[in-house]
Design a protein around this motif. Structure first.
Motif, PDB file in Angstrom:
ATOM      1  N   SER A   1       1.312  -3.820  29.761  1.00  0.00           N
ATOM      2  CA  SER A   1       1.182  -3.116  28.480  1.00  0.00           C
ATOM      3  C   SER A   1       2.178  -1.972  28.423  1.00  0.00           C
ATOM      4  O   SER A   1       2.563  -1.428  29.463  1.00  0.00           O
ATOM      5  CB  SER A   1      -0.218  -2.514  28.354  1.00  0.00           C
ATOM      6  N   PRO A   2       2.550  -1.556  27.203  1.00  0.00           N
ATOM      7  CA  PRO A   2       3.220  -0.261  27.098  1.00  0.00           C
ATOM      8  C   PRO A   2       2.329   0.795  27.767  1.00  0.00           C
ATOM      9  O   PRO A   2       1.097   0.690  27.685  1.00  0.00           O
ATOM     10  CB  PRO A   2       3.312  -0.015  25.590  1.00  0.00           C
TER      11      PRO A   2
ATOM     12  N   LEU B   1       1.761  -5.206  21.969  1.00  0.00           N
ATOM     13  CA  LEU B   1       3.103  -4.703  21.635  1.00  0.00           C
ATOM     14  C   LEU B   1       4.153  -5.180  22.631  1.00  0.00           C
ATOM     15  O   LEU B   1       5.350  -5.107  22.360  1.00  0.00           O
ATOM     16  CB  LEU B   1       3.111  -3.170  21.553  1.00  0.00           C
TER      17      LEU B   1
ATOM     18  N   ARG C   1       0.106   6.098  18.388  1.00  0.00           N
ATOM     19  CA  ARG C   1      -1.123   6.341  17.603  1.00  0.00           C
ATOM     20  C   ARG C   1      -1.093   7.710  16.930  1.00  0.00           C
ATOM     21  O   ARG C   1      -1.491   7.851  15.788  1.00  0.00           O
ATOM     22  CB  ARG C   1      -2.354   6.228  18.515  1.00  0.00           C
TER      23      ARG C   1
ATOM     24  N   VAL D   1       0.671   7.875  13.601  1.00  0.00           N
ATOM     25  CA  VAL D   1       0.133   7.160  12.429  1.00  0.00           C
ATOM     26  C   VAL D   1      -0.565   8.189  11.547  1.00  0.00           C
ATOM     27  O   VAL D   1      -1.736   8.513  11.738  1.00  0.00           O
ATOM     28  CB  VAL D   1      -0.832   6.033  12.851  1.00  0.00           C
TER      29      VAL D   1
ATOM     30  N   VAL E   1      -2.140  -0.837  18.041  1.00  0.00           N
ATOM     31  CA  VAL E   1      -1.393  -0.218  19.139  1.00  0.00           C
ATOM     32  C   VAL E   1      -2.118  -0.572  20.435  1.00  0.00           C
ATOM     33  O   VAL E   1      -3.054   0.109  20.859  1.00  0.00           O
ATOM     34  CB  VAL E   1      -1.283   1.309  18.955  1.00  0.00           C
ATOM     35  N   ASN E   2      -1.726  -1.662  21.022  1.00  0.00           N
ATOM     36  CA  ASN E   2      -2.398  -2.159  22.216  1.00  0.00           C
ATOM     37  C   ASN E   2      -1.423  -3.013  23.030  1.00  0.00           C
ATOM     38  O   ASN E   2      -0.212  -3.024  22.738  1.00  0.00           O
ATOM     39  CB  ASN E   2      -3.657  -2.954  21.822  1.00  0.00           C
ATOM     40  N   SER E   3      -1.968  -3.725  23.974  1.00  0.00           N
ATOM     41  CA  SER E   3      -1.149  -4.496  24.903  1.00  0.00           C
ATOM     42  C   SER E   3      -0.236  -5.509  24.209  1.00  0.00           C
ATOM     43  O   SER E   3       0.833  -5.857  24.720  1.00  0.00           O
ATOM     44  CB  SER E   3      -2.082  -5.218  25.879  1.00  0.00           C
TER      45      SER E   3
ATOM     46  N   LEU F   1       3.785  -3.684  14.111  1.00  0.00           N
ATOM     47  CA  LEU F   1       3.001  -2.701  13.363  1.00  0.00           C
ATOM     48  C   LEU F   1       3.370  -2.724  11.888  1.00  0.00           C
ATOM     49  O   LEU F   1       2.507  -2.529  11.020  1.00  0.00           O
ATOM     50  CB  LEU F   1       3.203  -1.311  13.972  1.00  0.00           C
TER      51      LEU F   1
ATOM     52  N   GLN G   1       1.522   4.395  24.129  1.00  0.00           N
ATOM     53  CA  GLN G   1       0.537   3.995  23.116  1.00  0.00           C
ATOM     54  C   GLN G   1      -0.040   5.222  22.406  1.00  0.00           C
ATOM     55  O   GLN G   1      -0.233   5.212  21.188  1.00  0.00           O
ATOM     56  CB  GLN G   1      -0.588   3.179  23.770  1.00  0.00           C
TER      57      GLN G   1
ATOM     58  N   ILE H   1      -3.062   0.010  11.515  1.00  0.00           N
ATOM     59  CA  ILE H   1      -1.910   0.245  12.414  1.00  0.00           C
ATOM     60  C   ILE H   1      -2.407   0.743  13.768  1.00  0.00           C
ATOM     61  O   ILE H   1      -2.028   0.221  14.819  1.00  0.00           O
ATOM     62  CB  ILE H   1      -0.919   1.264  11.812  1.00  0.00           C
ATOM     63  N   ARG H   2      -3.289   1.757  13.729  1.00  0.00           N
ATOM     64  CA  ARG H   2      -3.774   2.327  15.006  1.00  0.00           C
ATOM     65  C   ARG H   2      -4.443   1.265  15.869  1.00  0.00           C
ATOM     66  O   ARG H   2      -4.246   1.215  17.077  1.00  0.00           O
ATOM     67  CB  ARG H   2      -4.753   3.471  14.726  1.00  0.00           C
TER      68      ARG H   2
ATOM     69  N   ALA I   1       8.201  -3.197  27.858  1.00  0.00           N
ATOM     70  CA  ALA I   1       6.983  -3.832  27.313  1.00  0.00           C
ATOM     71  C   ALA I   1       6.787  -3.543  25.827  1.00  0.00           C
ATOM     72  O   ALA I   1       5.663  -3.366  25.361  1.00  0.00           O
ATOM     73  CB  ALA I   1       5.757  -3.393  28.114  1.00  0.00           C
ATOM     74  N   LEU I   2       7.895  -3.499  25.081  1.00  0.00           N
ATOM     75  CA  LEU I   2       7.796  -3.171  23.647  1.00  0.00           C
ATOM     76  C   LEU I   2       8.530  -4.182  22.765  1.00  0.00           C
ATOM     77  O   LEU I   2       9.095  -3.817  21.727  1.00  0.00           O
ATOM     78  CB  LEU I   2       8.343  -1.749  23.393  1.00  0.00           C
ATOM     79  N   ALA I   3       8.503  -5.457  23.150  1.00  0.00           N
ATOM     80  CA  ALA I   3       9.164  -6.474  22.319  1.00  0.00           C
ATOM     81  C   ALA I   3       8.638  -6.442  20.885  1.00  0.00           C
ATOM     82  O   ALA I   3       9.370  -6.706  19.934  1.00  0.00           O
ATOM     83  CB  ALA I   3       8.962  -7.865  22.919  1.00  0.00           C
ATOM     84  N   GLY I   4       7.357  -6.107  20.744  1.00  0.00           N
ATOM     85  CA  GLY I   4       6.743  -6.075  19.424  1.00  0.00           C
ATOM     86  C   GLY I   4       7.245  -4.981  18.520  1.00  0.00           C
ATOM     87  O   GLY I   4       6.991  -5.000  17.315  1.00  0.00           O
ATOM     88  N   MET I   5       7.952  -3.982  19.088  1.00  0.00           N
ATOM     89  CA  MET I   5       8.392  -2.833  18.293  1.00  0.00           C
ATOM     90  C   MET I   5       9.850  -2.905  17.850  1.00  0.00           C
ATOM     91  O   MET I   5      10.297  -2.090  17.060  1.00  0.00           O
ATOM     92  CB  MET I   5       8.176  -1.528  19.072  1.00  0.00           C
TER      93      MET I   5
END
Lengths: 330, 330
Positions: free
Chosen positions: A16-17, B33, A26, A29, B29-31, B226, A22, B25-26, A192-196
């Motif tokens: 995980s990030p 990502l 958060r 936001v 914010v978890n694994s 996100l 994280q 969104i909040r 660990a942030l491919a999603g961002m």
């Protein structure tokens, strides 16, 4: 994601990030999301510059290293000669060249899947390599990169270090000496942030200004507020060291396991391993693993079709993989 | 952002993203990502398609409507004739044309800053308009848009509805009738999410496929996890209606205030007002407000240099603006 699936096909981190990252996302936001992001991504570029010991005007950021590489190929390649690429490497380099109408030439890797730098001693509009290379995991030393830079002092060498954190050398140290070097990096693998979607390039100021010009004609705000904050927190967080070390240790164990099972293993400096088994063609291995809820990558290109590429995962995932491979083979 | 500054210069929403959007969104914010986003942004496109009553394959999403517009101009304009643009409109249309080597021709707005659709009755490689237009706030009716579509059935008309939620008509209803219509929209204005970079286009499937082809050659994951979640939550949240209605009411009040203070007001259908005062040149107004911590927009182009553009803010912000303008003028 499918429950129970072991997804080791796109080289994401199994971790995980970090909690600090994280938390930083958060906390961001809030009402400020109504406002445009900083178009200059100052805090993110500052954090990256500090992490690498370069000046802030030597840092360019974008919406994933894909966008950064696309802009770099559009902005920095010379159109007077073909851009040189390895025949086996990240598939998008030639797609971007085609998109921008840039002639390119594929230079075959040698029989060990290594880049032979001498093969690049020919007319070039620029050179693009991934280091470590994908999907081979093979690595050029800083001396070999220096050799490439000296071959074509007037042409840009793009070194894509997407997997750079998993090996012990980087071309970033060469930036101060070579005005023709651009190094790209990503938060999608080791951070660990491919999603961002956060990537960056490092190079001397004139190269970065070239990237900024293209970006300024495309979209002024490519990196959103939360991505800027996530990236700044992630590059400054020493706790990623532990995740990276764990992946490197697991890669060594996976390699030993595969060798013990009779696989050919291409020695890797990345977070994945290219491997094949003399008894099972790549596509059969891929399908057999897929049926057992393990998703690896198979390539249909002739030189790779006997292989599969396995992303290094957690100890538990690699244990499950070893068990499944043993069942398949014996 | 500078404390105490009233930032009414870039047409952001004065409101926060709704609680449901911030929560969504909040919660994300978890694994996960660590994993790449859905390259097809299925849930976001599904939410958009449901909100507009179109098919999911009539929806394209990108990293802000800037990226969507860039791809649309690259993919959908015919190179056989110049693309027609109003002389006063969003400044990036001509920058994208230049970036992609596309010839364009500026068609002057009339004396009231309106688009005269008859002026577009000439050879065209495509037409791009903002509706409501920026920075004028002027609006073409659905009938007028229909007229433009019928002028050039074989060329694409891009209608940029970045400010579409602030008026009572939309060209989206025309999509089913006109294969040459692409409507672009954004979450940066009415949805209070400029910081998240989410935009989209609506059009018949062949146009959307054209956009997907360009996107597929540039970056496969332009919208991060996100942002996909924020957009899906925002377009489905009825609570934005109240924010939009408040902005429209405040625009009417601001217009009345400006008229009472002796301003010329260009009637607006957007979340901003273009206005000038016979006694104070635009740049002087801009500077005087800037010194009093109110940031509006001034344009140096000849037809606009006597004007300023004011983003409609909260009742409190507009009250402070009215007070400051009164102090300046009397």
């Amino acid at each position: 994601m499918q429950t129970g699936l072991i997804k080791i096909n796109t080289n994401e981190s199994p971790f995980s990030p970090t909690p600090a990252v994280q938390r930083a996302i958060r906390d961001a936001v809030n009402s400020d999301l109504r406002l445009y992001p900083d178009p200059n991504a100052f805090l993110l570029r500052q954090a990256i510059s500090q992490a690498h010991g370069v000046n802030i005007d030597e840092v360019f950021v974008g919406n994933g290293s894909d966008e950064v590489l696309g802009h770099a190929i559009s902005a920095l390649m010379d159109h007077g000669a073909p851009v040189l690429l390895p025949d086996i490497t990240y598939g998008f380099y030639q797609i971007w060249c085609a998109l921008y109408g840039i002639d390119f030439k594929l230079i075959p890797l040698n029989a060990d899947f290594d880049i032979e730098t001498d093969d690049y001693r020919q007319a070039a509009g620029g050179i693009i390599i991934a280091n470590p290379n994908a999907p081979t995991g093979r690595f050029l030393s800083v001396q070999q990169i220096t050799g490439l830079l000296e071959l074509h002092p007037g042409r840009v060498l793009i070194v894509d270090e997407a997997y750079g954190d998993f090996c012990d050398q980087s071309a970033v140290q060469l930036i101060q000496h070579f005005p023709n070097l651009l190094v790209t990096r990503t938060f999608s693998k080791s951070r660990a942030l491919a999603g961002m979607r956060i990537g960056y390039a490092l190079g001397q100021k004139p190269l970065i200004e070239g990237l900024e010009r293209v970006k300024g004609c495309f979209t002024p705000y490519p990196v959103d507020r939360l991505a800027q904050i996530a990236g700044a927190a992630a590059i400054a967080d020493p706790n990623y060291r532990e995740q990276i070390d764990a992946i490197v240790s697991e890669r060594i164990r996976l390699s030993d396991t595969l060798l013990a099972l009779g696989f050919d293993v291409v020695p890797s400096s990345a977070n994945f391993i290219l491997t094949r088994h003399p008894k099972l063609p790549g596509i059969d291995l891929y399908n057999a693993l897929r049926r057992r809820d393990i998703l690896v990558r198979h390539f249909s290109t002739p030189r790779l079709q006997t292989y599969i590429r396995i992303t290094v995962g957690t100890t538990a995932q690699m244990g499950q993989l070893a068990k499944t491979l043993t069942d398949l083979l014996f």
